[in-house]
Design a protein around this motif. Structure first.
Motif, PDB file in Angstrom:
ATOM      1  N   GLU A 155       0.311  -1.370   0.112  1.00 30.37           N
ATOM      2  CA  GLU A 155       0.156   0.133   0.062  1.00 30.37           C
ATOM      3  C   GLU A 155       0.626   1.194  -0.032  1.00 30.37           C
ATOM      4  O   GLU A 155       1.587   1.073   0.911  1.00 30.37           O
ATOM      5  CB  GLU A 155      -0.763  -0.053   1.435  1.00 30.37           C
ATOM      6  CG  GLU A 155      -2.208   0.482   1.358  1.00 30.37           C
ATOM      7  CD  GLU A 155      -2.463   0.645   2.446  1.00 30.37           C
ATOM      8  OE1 GLU A 155      -3.761   1.627   2.550  1.00 30.37           O
ATOM      9  OE2 GLU A 155      -3.459  -0.210   2.407  1.00 30.37           O
ATOM     10  N   MET A 156       0.421   2.366  -1.068  1.00 21.30           N
ATOM     11  CA  MET A 156       1.911   3.619  -1.029  1.00 21.30           C
ATOM     12  C   MET A 156       0.997   4.407  -0.668  1.00 21.30           C
ATOM     13  O   MET A 156      -0.836   4.496  -0.600  1.00 21.30           O
ATOM     14  CB  MET A 156       1.792   3.451  -2.475  1.00 21.30           C
ATOM     15  CG  MET A 156       3.009   2.030  -2.869  1.00 21.30           C
ATOM     16  SD  MET A 156       2.582   1.876  -4.998  1.00 21.30           S
ATOM     17  CE  MET A 156       0.728   1.121  -4.796  1.00 21.30           C
ATOM     18  N   GLU A 157       1.483   5.224  -0.652  1.00 20.68           N
ATOM     19  CA  GLU A 157       1.299   6.381  -0.299  1.00 20.68           C
ATOM     20  C   GLU A 157       1.594   7.712  -1.582  1.00 20.68           C
ATOM     21  O   GLU A 157       2.491   7.669  -2.048  1.00 20.68           O
ATOM     22  CB  GLU A 157       2.383   7.847   0.962  1.00 20.68           C
ATOM     23  CG  GLU A 157       1.374   7.471   1.975  1.00 20.68           C
ATOM     24  CD  GLU A 157      -0.019   7.951   2.527  1.00 20.68           C
ATOM     25  OE1 GLU A 157      -0.214   9.003   1.760  1.00 20.68           O
ATOM     26  OE2 GLU A 157      -0.109   7.134   3.631  1.00 20.68           O
ATOM     27  N   ILE A 158       0.273   7.810  -2.358  1.00 16.28           N
ATOM     28  CA  ILE A 158       0.553   8.402  -4.160  1.00 16.28           C
ATOM     29  C   ILE A 158       0.363   9.401  -3.579  1.00 16.28           C
ATOM     30  O   ILE A 158      -0.575  10.030  -3.263  1.00 16.28           O
ATOM     31  CB  ILE A 158      -0.367   7.533  -5.000  1.00 16.28           C
ATOM     32  CG1 ILE A 158      -0.114   5.889  -4.533  1.00 16.28           C
ATOM     33  CG2 ILE A 158      -0.316   8.678  -6.206  1.00 16.28           C
ATOM     34  CD1 ILE A 158      -0.688   4.964  -5.628  1.00 16.28           C
ATOM     35  N   GLU A 159       1.014  10.940  -3.923  1.00 14.38           N
ATOM     36  CA  GLU A 159       1.278  12.007  -4.171  1.00 14.38           C
ATOM     37  C   GLU A 159      -0.096  13.520  -5.118  1.00 14.38           C
ATOM     38  O   GLU A 159      -0.031  12.215  -6.088  1.00 14.38           O
ATOM     39  CB  GLU A 159       2.178  12.743  -4.521  1.00 14.38           C
ATOM     40  CG  GLU A 159       2.443  14.145  -3.978  1.00 14.38           C
ATOM     41  CD  GLU A 159       4.104  14.965  -4.722  1.00 14.38           C
ATOM     42  OE1 GLU A 159       3.433  16.283  -4.610  1.00 14.38           O
ATOM     43  OE2 GLU A 159       4.596  13.951  -4.421  1.00 14.38           O
ATOM     44  N   ALA A 160      -0.806  13.875  -4.820  1.00 13.20           N
ATOM     45  CA  ALA A 160      -1.967  13.719  -5.299  1.00 13.20           C
ATOM     46  C   ALA A 160      -1.350  15.470  -5.739  1.00 13.20           C
ATOM     47  O   ALA A 160      -1.010  15.775  -6.052  1.00 13.20           O
ATOM     48  CB  ALA A 160      -2.598  15.098  -4.312  1.00 13.20           C
ATOM     49  N   ARG A 161      -2.182  14.895  -7.799  1.00 19.45           N
ATOM     50  CA  ARG A 161      -1.987  15.884  -8.636  1.00 19.45           C
ATOM     51  C   ARG A 161      -3.329  16.744  -8.492  1.00 19.45           C
ATOM     52  O   ARG A 161      -4.530  15.699  -9.290  1.00 19.45           O
ATOM     53  CB  ARG A 161      -1.647  14.654  -9.523  1.00 19.45           C
ATOM     54  CG  ARG A 161      -2.210  13.697 -10.689  1.00 19.45           C
ATOM     55  CD  ARG A 161      -1.762  13.316 -11.158  1.00 19.45           C
ATOM     56  NE  ARG A 161      -0.335  12.534  -9.758  1.00 19.45           N
ATOM     57  CZ  ARG A 161       0.189  11.614 -10.989  1.00 19.45           C
ATOM     58  NH1 ARG A 161       0.312  11.029 -11.836  1.00 19.45           N
ATOM     59  NH2 ARG A 161       1.702  10.979 -10.066  1.00 19.45           N
ATOM     60  N   PRO A 162      -3.033  17.959  -9.807  1.00 18.22           N
ATOM     61  CA  PRO A 162      -3.751  18.492  -9.876  1.00 18.22           C
ATOM     62  C   PRO A 162      -4.573  17.948 -11.812  1.00 18.22           C
ATOM     63  O   PRO A 162      -4.060  17.175 -11.866  1.00 18.22           O
ATOM     64  CB  PRO A 162      -3.387  20.127 -10.312  1.00 18.22           C
ATOM     65  CG  PRO A 162      -2.265  19.800 -10.695  1.00 18.22           C
ATOM     66  CD  PRO A 162      -1.572  18.483  -9.439  1.00 18.22           C
ATOM     67  N   LEU A 163      -6.390  18.421 -11.143  1.00 12.20           N
ATOM     68  CA  LEU A 163      -7.259  17.788 -13.036  1.00 12.20           C
ATOM     69  C   LEU A 163      -7.771  18.600 -12.681  1.00 12.20           C
ATOM     70  O   LEU A 163      -8.434  19.265 -11.699  1.00 12.20           O
ATOM     71  CB  LEU A 163      -7.546  15.996 -12.153  1.00 12.20           C
ATOM     72  CG  LEU A 163      -8.919  16.044 -12.915  1.00 12.20           C
ATOM     73  CD1 LEU A 163      -7.959  16.053 -13.915  1.00 12.20           C
ATOM     74  CD2 LEU A 163      -9.685  15.048 -12.621  1.00 12.20           C
ATOM     75  N   TRP A 164      -7.952  19.409 -14.043  1.00  5.90           N
ATOM     76  CA  TRP A 164      -8.657  20.248 -14.270  1.00  5.90           C
ATOM     77  C   TRP A 164     -10.340  19.523 -15.121  1.00  5.90           C
ATOM     78  O   TRP A 164     -10.548  18.674 -15.337  1.00  5.90           O
ATOM     79  CB  TRP A 164      -8.739  21.159 -15.323  1.00  5.90           C
ATOM     80  CG  TRP A 164      -9.841  21.893 -15.924  1.00  5.90           C
ATOM     81  CD1 TRP A 164     -10.596  21.967 -17.002  1.00  5.90           C
ATOM     82  CD2 TRP A 164     -10.644  22.918 -15.280  1.00  5.90           C
ATOM     83  NE1 TRP A 164     -11.938  23.081 -17.170  1.00  5.90           N
ATOM     84  CE2 TRP A 164     -11.503  23.895 -16.006  1.00  5.90           C
ATOM     85  CE3 TRP A 164      -9.960  23.965 -14.073  1.00  5.90           C
ATOM     86  CZ2 TRP A 164     -12.100  24.902 -15.846  1.00  5.90           C
ATOM     87  CZ3 TRP A 164     -11.095  25.409 -13.520  1.00  5.90           C
ATOM     88  CH2 TRP A 164     -11.850  25.250 -14.129  1.00  5.90           C
ATOM     89  N   VAL A 165     -11.911  19.872 -13.603  1.00 10.03           N
ATOM     90  CA  VAL A 165     -13.364  19.579 -14.147  1.00 10.03           C
ATOM     91  C   VAL A 165     -13.842  20.564 -14.871  1.00 10.03           C
ATOM     92  O   VAL A 165     -14.182  21.020 -13.860  1.00 10.03           O
ATOM     93  CB  VAL A 165     -13.538  18.616 -13.241  1.00 10.03           C
ATOM     94  CG1 VAL A 165     -14.774  17.786 -13.928  1.00 10.03           C
ATOM     95  CG2 VAL A 165     -12.437  17.829 -12.358  1.00 10.03           C
TER      96      VAL A 165
END
Length: 303
Positions: free
Chosen positions: A144-154
């Protein structure tokens, strides 16, 4: 000495209506074989169980892939409430359940928080790299990994149907790098009921629509025939979001050699990105400066 790749020097776009159960790479390989193409790639991976638009670039059109990858895309997907899975879709193992079910109004209200510039954590089972290794490979090993949040335009996220209390159909228009599975997972968290994706279809990607798509059955039936070639769209369709500039004959000669070339002024400002054509053929993409296009990509199309 590198081995020369076999196949035809054929360029353009083939829009495939991808079926469920195949990877995007498998579809590209099928297209390359069917067209006997020397080079092929795709613009935007779809999960194996997802369907819809998979834009396959052939030959010189692969140089325009970034413009489709960066373009807006639209998806229709079904969320199953009451269950979280380790893959955030129906293929995974159920890891949490809830008896709670949201109302239509609660869903619509929650969707407001997923529109605009959001931060999104990709699924554990995804192709993002963690310390040089794909996340899904580590997830398969039980890590189980800590995955960094990344920006997304919705751009838009709407509730379009509610078949029953357990499911909701949503449509989303978003930019590059979005994970629909993460939207379903996070929506379930916000609503306090868990959630995962059960069906996913890409409706359009940049200028390409699902209705344009050819099926794999059609590709098999037309393989290695002129009839399949007739389904190819020209390279420049992938540049639909960029302005076109016409070249002078002298400018075309310079651009073909990778040098700045003179173009006829158009609806562009200094420093704008554009593409140049001569006698109906695309030559290059680059930046417009002082009457010339400074190329970043040059197309070597067969006469």
């Amino acid at each position: 000495m590198a081995r020369k790749r076999k196949g035809r020097d054929i360029s353009g776009w083939l829009i495939v209506d991808k079926p469920a159960g195949l990877t995007s790479t498998a579809v590209v390989n099928k297209v390359r074989w069917a067209l006997d193409a020397k080079k092929a790639g795709h613009a935007g991976t779809l999960d194996p169980e997802a369907t819809g638009v998979l834009a396959v670039a052939l030959g010189e059109a692969t140089k325009t892939v970034p413009y489709i990858t960066d373009a807006l895309k639209a998806y229709r997907f079904t969320v199953r409430f009451g269950q979280a899975t380790n893959t955030d879709d129906a293929e995974g193992e159920v890891i949490a359940t809830s008896e709670a079910r949201p109302s239509d109004d609660e869903i619509k209200e929650a969707l407001h928080g997923f529109v605009g510039e959001i931060m999104q954590v990709p699924p554990q089972f995804s192709a993002v790299k963690i310390d040089g290794e794909r996340a899904y490979k580590r997830a398969r090993d039980g890590e189980e990994m800590e995955i960094e949040a990344r920006p997304l335009w919705v751009e838009e996220l709407l509730l379009t149907d509610r078949p029953d209390a357990d499911t909701a159909v949503l449509e989303m228009t978003c930019g590059k790098g979005g994970y629909v599975r993460s939207i379903a997972r996070d929506l379930g968290k916000v609503l306090g009921c868990h959630g995962h994706v059960v069906t996913l279809r890409r409706l359009w990607s940049g200028p390409f629509e699902a209705e344009q798509g050819i099926t794999l059955d059609q590709i098999d039936a037309l393989a290695r025939t002129p009839e399949l070639d007739a389904h190819l769209l020209p390279l420049e369709v992938g540049l639909a979001d960029l302005p076109e500039l016409k070249c002078t004959a002298q400018g075309a000669a310079r651009l073909r050699n990778g040098n700045p070339g003179m173009v006829v002024p158009g609806d562009v400002d200094y420093g704008d990105e554009a593409w140049a054509s001569f006698e109906g053929k695309p030559l290059a993409v680059g930046r417009f400066k002082a009457g010339e296009l400074h190329p970043s990509r040059v197309f070597n199309l067969a006469d």
